[in-house]
Write an enzyme that holds these catalytic residues in place. Sequence first.
Site, PDB file in Angstrom:
ATOM      1  N   GLU A  62       0.822  -1.206   0.000  1.00  0.00           N
ATOM      2  CA  GLU A  62       0.000   0.000   0.000  1.00  0.00           C
ATOM      3  C   GLU A  62       0.862   1.266   0.000  1.00  0.00           C
ATOM      4  O   GLU A  62       0.529   2.251  -0.674  1.00  0.00           O
ATOM      5  CB  GLU A  62      -0.947   0.003   1.207  1.00  0.00           C
ATOM      6  CG  GLU A  62      -1.922  -1.164   1.247  1.00  0.00           C
ATOM      7  CD  GLU A  62      -2.762  -1.297  -0.006  1.00  0.00           C
ATOM      8  OE1 GLU A  62      -2.977  -0.283  -0.702  1.00  0.00           O
ATOM      9  OE2 GLU A  62      -3.185  -2.431  -0.308  1.00  0.00           O
TER      10      GLU A  62
ATOM     11  N   HIS B 294       1.776   1.911  -3.480  1.00  0.00           N
ATOM     12  CA  HIS B 294       0.741   2.644  -4.218  1.00  0.00           C
ATOM     13  C   HIS B 294       0.887   4.148  -3.997  1.00  0.00           C
ATOM     14  O   HIS B 294       0.802   4.939  -4.937  1.00  0.00           O
ATOM     15  CB  HIS B 294      -0.654   2.206  -3.744  1.00  0.00           C
ATOM     16  CG  HIS B 294      -1.206   1.017  -4.467  1.00  0.00           C
ATOM     17  ND1 HIS B 294      -1.284   0.928  -5.835  1.00  0.00           N
ATOM     18  CD2 HIS B 294      -1.725  -0.153  -3.985  1.00  0.00           C
ATOM     19  CE1 HIS B 294      -1.829  -0.231  -6.174  1.00  0.00           C
ATOM     20  NE2 HIS B 294      -2.101  -0.915  -5.070  1.00  0.00           N
TER      21      HIS B 294
END
Length: 290
Positions: free
Chosen positions: A143, A146
């Site tokens: 994450e 990202h």
Amino acid sequence: MMRILLFLATNLAVLVIASITLKLLGVDRFTGQNYGSLLVFCAVFGFAGSLISLFISKWMAKMSTGTQIISQPRTRHEQWLLQTVEELSRAAGIKMPEVGIFPAYESNAFATGWNKNDALVAVSQGLLERFSPDEVKAVLAHEIGHVANGDMVTLALIQGVVNTFVMFFARIFGNFVDKVILKNEEGQGIGFYVATIFAELVLGILASIIVMWFSRKREFRADEAGARLAGTSAMIGALQRLRSEQGVPVHMPETLTAFGINGGIKHGLKRLFMSHPPLEERIEALRQRG
């Protein structure tokens, strides 16, 4: 009720901002074959929705998933979660994002936010309970990847471009049907609106395939970032654990699906609309990376 209020508020904001911008640009009306004005008109409306959604993405994510932000850790698990995200963020060269936990049985996590230095990373309660610390760290690293890669902004811009051309070509098609086929020379008649709506539906479906293709490509990049930050074996282990839980349905708001680590399972033609590549392909890509 809250979902309806959020929908109405977002659309109202889009209309207000778009109307003001169109007035300032002097293209609030499209007539004739002025394709330059039409393209500007479509761009304003096309980007308005995607950018507004991007700017309020953290707020919408918290509201739609019930994410509880960890401001002051109350347990050693929350303390470990904050420390791990801080360590990964420092390694990735971004500002520490907000960290939260959302109540869900399925194993999932997501990242969102309008820029890499003002982001939110959240994990499900089920993931924390069933994954090992190394696997949780790998998911968090994915994450963070990202965020560091700017995936939220990239996909918002891609969606804006796609929206623009869907609206643009749909209106050209509607004008063609109204003027050429129905021989209406008095202005935009019912044929224009029916044909435009039909074209937007068809082109919108085709455009979704393009957006999802970009989303799948970004997912591979986030996996690579997770492997760099947490270790390839840990990242593969986390994806294998997700694969072992594929029978558990994934409940994620549609606006966040592209940024969750677990996008669910789809087969056949539905693969074209997958926001995530199959877990087997992601694991194999990491193994080949070494």
